[in-house]
Design an enzyme around this catalytic site. Structure first.
Site, PDB file in Angstrom:
ATOM      1  N   ASP A  46       0.831  -1.210   0.000  1.00  0.00           N
ATOM      2  CA  ASP A  46       0.000   0.000   0.000  1.00  0.00           C
ATOM      3  C   ASP A  46       0.868   1.264   0.000  1.00  0.00           C
ATOM      4  OD1 ASP A  46       0.901  -0.111   2.602  1.00  0.00           O
ATOM      5  OD2 ASP A  46      -1.075   0.114   3.530  1.00  0.00           O
ATOM      6  N   SER A  47       2.200   1.071   0.041  1.00  0.00           N
ATOM      7  CA  SER A  47       3.109   2.208  -0.177  1.00  0.00           C
ATOM      8  C   SER A  47       2.906   2.781  -1.576  1.00  0.00           C
ATOM      9  CB  SER A  47       4.566   1.779   0.024  1.00  0.00           C
ATOM     10  OG  SER A  47       4.855   0.630  -0.740  1.00  0.00           O
ATOM     11  N   ASP A  85      -1.263  -6.311  -0.336  1.00  0.00           N
ATOM     12  CA  ASP A  85      -1.367  -5.604   0.938  1.00  0.00           C
ATOM     13  C   ASP A  85      -2.813  -5.164   1.179  1.00  0.00           C
ATOM     14  OD1 ASP A  85      -0.231  -4.554   3.194  1.00  0.00           O
ATOM     15  OD2 ASP A  85       0.935  -3.004   2.163  1.00  0.00           O
ATOM     16  N   LYS A 115      -1.320  -9.487   2.999  1.00  0.00           N
ATOM     17  CA  LYS A 115      -0.572  -8.950   4.142  1.00  0.00           C
ATOM     18  C   LYS A 115      -1.500  -8.062   4.961  1.00  0.00           C
ATOM     19  CE  LYS A 115       2.761  -5.619   3.753  1.00  0.00           C
ATOM     20  NZ  LYS A 115       2.293  -4.560   4.657  1.00  0.00           N
ATOM     21  N   GLU A 117      -1.521  -5.561   8.454  1.00  0.00           N
ATOM     22  CA  GLU A 117      -0.797  -4.919   9.560  1.00  0.00           C
ATOM     23  C   GLU A 117      -1.515  -5.266  10.867  1.00  0.00           C
ATOM     24  OE1 GLU A 117       0.036  -0.749   9.010  1.00  0.00           O
ATOM     25  OE2 GLU A 117       0.759  -1.065   6.965  1.00  0.00           O
ATOM     26  N   GLU A 184       8.733  -4.976  10.584  1.00  0.00           N
ATOM     27  CA  GLU A 184       9.228  -3.696  10.036  1.00  0.00           C
ATOM     28  C   GLU A 184       9.819  -2.793  11.120  1.00  0.00           C
ATOM     29  OE1 GLU A 184       6.707  -1.541   7.294  1.00  0.00           O
ATOM     30  OE2 GLU A 184       7.891   0.294   7.533  1.00  0.00           O
TER      31      GLU A 184
HETATM   32  O1  KIV Z   1       3.550  -1.102   1.586  1.00  0.00           O
HETATM   33  C1  KIV Z   1       4.652  -1.654   1.471  1.00  0.00           C
HETATM   34  O2  KIV Z   1       5.324  -1.575   0.429  1.00  0.00           O
HETATM   35  C2  KIV Z   1       5.135  -2.399   2.622  1.00  0.00           C
HETATM   36  C3  KIV Z   1       6.551  -2.853   2.617  1.00  0.00           C
HETATM   37  C4  KIV Z   1       7.501  -1.741   2.681  1.00  0.00           C
HETATM   38  C5  KIV Z   1       6.792  -3.825   3.711  1.00  0.00           C
HETATM   39  O3  KIV Z   1       4.391  -2.627   3.520  1.00  0.00           O
END
Ligand code: KIV
Length: 282
Positions: A46-47, A85, A115, A117, A184
């Site tokens: 989600d980055s 994510d 994924k 959090e 992280e």
């Molecule tokens: O959103 C993302 O790219 C991440 C990674 C940096 C672990 O969560």
């Protein structure tokens, strides 16, 4: 049909001490390069909210956007393990919403893992998603989706008391059904303990070298931006300078008329220009 790297392949790597690489990336063209370089796991993080959409946090990104880019990355990397994510608010409203949204990544985008959090408050979500037959990567330590509540993100597990909390959270995530852990921004020593005792693969994002795998964001690896980045985000190239150079050359050749040269042009068939000129009365 090509064989994709599976959760069991990664478990095997964990059990036999083989390290693997993970890259967070978001689009077809880049993901193809990542896959061609032999990276085992592609995470559609989600980055993307920051790297692709230019927001100052990960919070604004939506399920629809994440599903679309996950699908694009799968098309580019049919042999890599694909992790999607779960974005902010896609699993916080109810367990049913979490299962439904996780399912969209599997049904609509062909993801193999989602994924999430995690705090202790999300263990029931890991359990429900896992019970529904979907593999889960539990993301602990710094969790960027908490930025609105915490105000800033800083290294985790730097005191013994907090280290124990993280080690216990890791155990609970695995007990709830997590198939992988992502740790992280924790002290290296904490990630090392978690990895040593974990029955599932552990991926480090800025938590030191003692885990089974490392993950970095593609724009950091390639040096695509001069914006400040976390201490751990090493660039293995500085492509921004190369890209600036190419774009300046392009613009200068457009302005001078050097681009496009005649060999880059389409031409009319023989005799057709004369015919056209007659039609135009010239
Ligand atoms: O959103 C993302 O790219 C991440 C990674 C940096 C672990 O969560």
């Amino acid at each position: 049909m090509s064989k994709r790297i599976s959760i069991s392949d990664l478990l095997d790597a964990h059990q036999t001490g083989r390290r693997f690489a993970v890259v967070s990336c978001y689009d077809y063209t880049t993901a193809k390069l990542v896959a061609e370089a032999g990276i085992e796991v592609l995470l559609v993080g989600d980055s993307a909210a920051q790297v692709i959409l230019g927001h100052d946090s990960t919070l604004p990104i939506t399920m629809d956007f994440m599903v679309a880019i996950t699908d694009a990355v799968r098309r580019a990397a049919p042999e890599a393990c694909l992790v999607a994510d779960m974005p902010f608010l896609s699993y916080h409203t109810s367990v049913a919403d979490a299962v439904k949204n996780a399912g969209r990544f599997f049904q609509e985008a062909g993801a193999q893992v989602v994924k999430i959090e995690c705090t202790a408050a999300h263990l029931d979500i890991i359990r429900a998603v896992s019970d529904a037959g979907m593999a889960v990567m539990a993301h602990i330590g710094i969790r960027p989706q908490r930025v609105a509540k915490l105000g800033r993100l800083r290294a985790e597990g730097v005191t013994a008391e907090h280290a124990i909390e993280l080690i216990e959270l890791a155990r609970k995530c695995v007990d709830a059904g997590a198939d992988m852990l992502l740790v992280e921004g924790t002290a290296r020593e904490v990630a090392a303990v978690i990895t040593k005792e974990s029955p599932v693969p552990v991926i480090s994002c800025g938590s030191g070298p003692d885990c089974d795998a490392q993950v970095l964001i593609i724009s950091d690896i390639l040096g695509l931006s001069s914006a400040p980045k976390p201490k751990f985000a090493k660039s293995f190239a500085q492509l921004d300078a190369i890209i600036h150079g190419a774009l300046r050359d392009y613009a200068s050749q457009v302005r001078s008329g050097q681009f496009p040269a005649d060999e880059l042009c389409y031409h009319m068939k023989p005799g057709q220009l004369e015919a056209l000129n007659r039609m135009l009365g010239q």
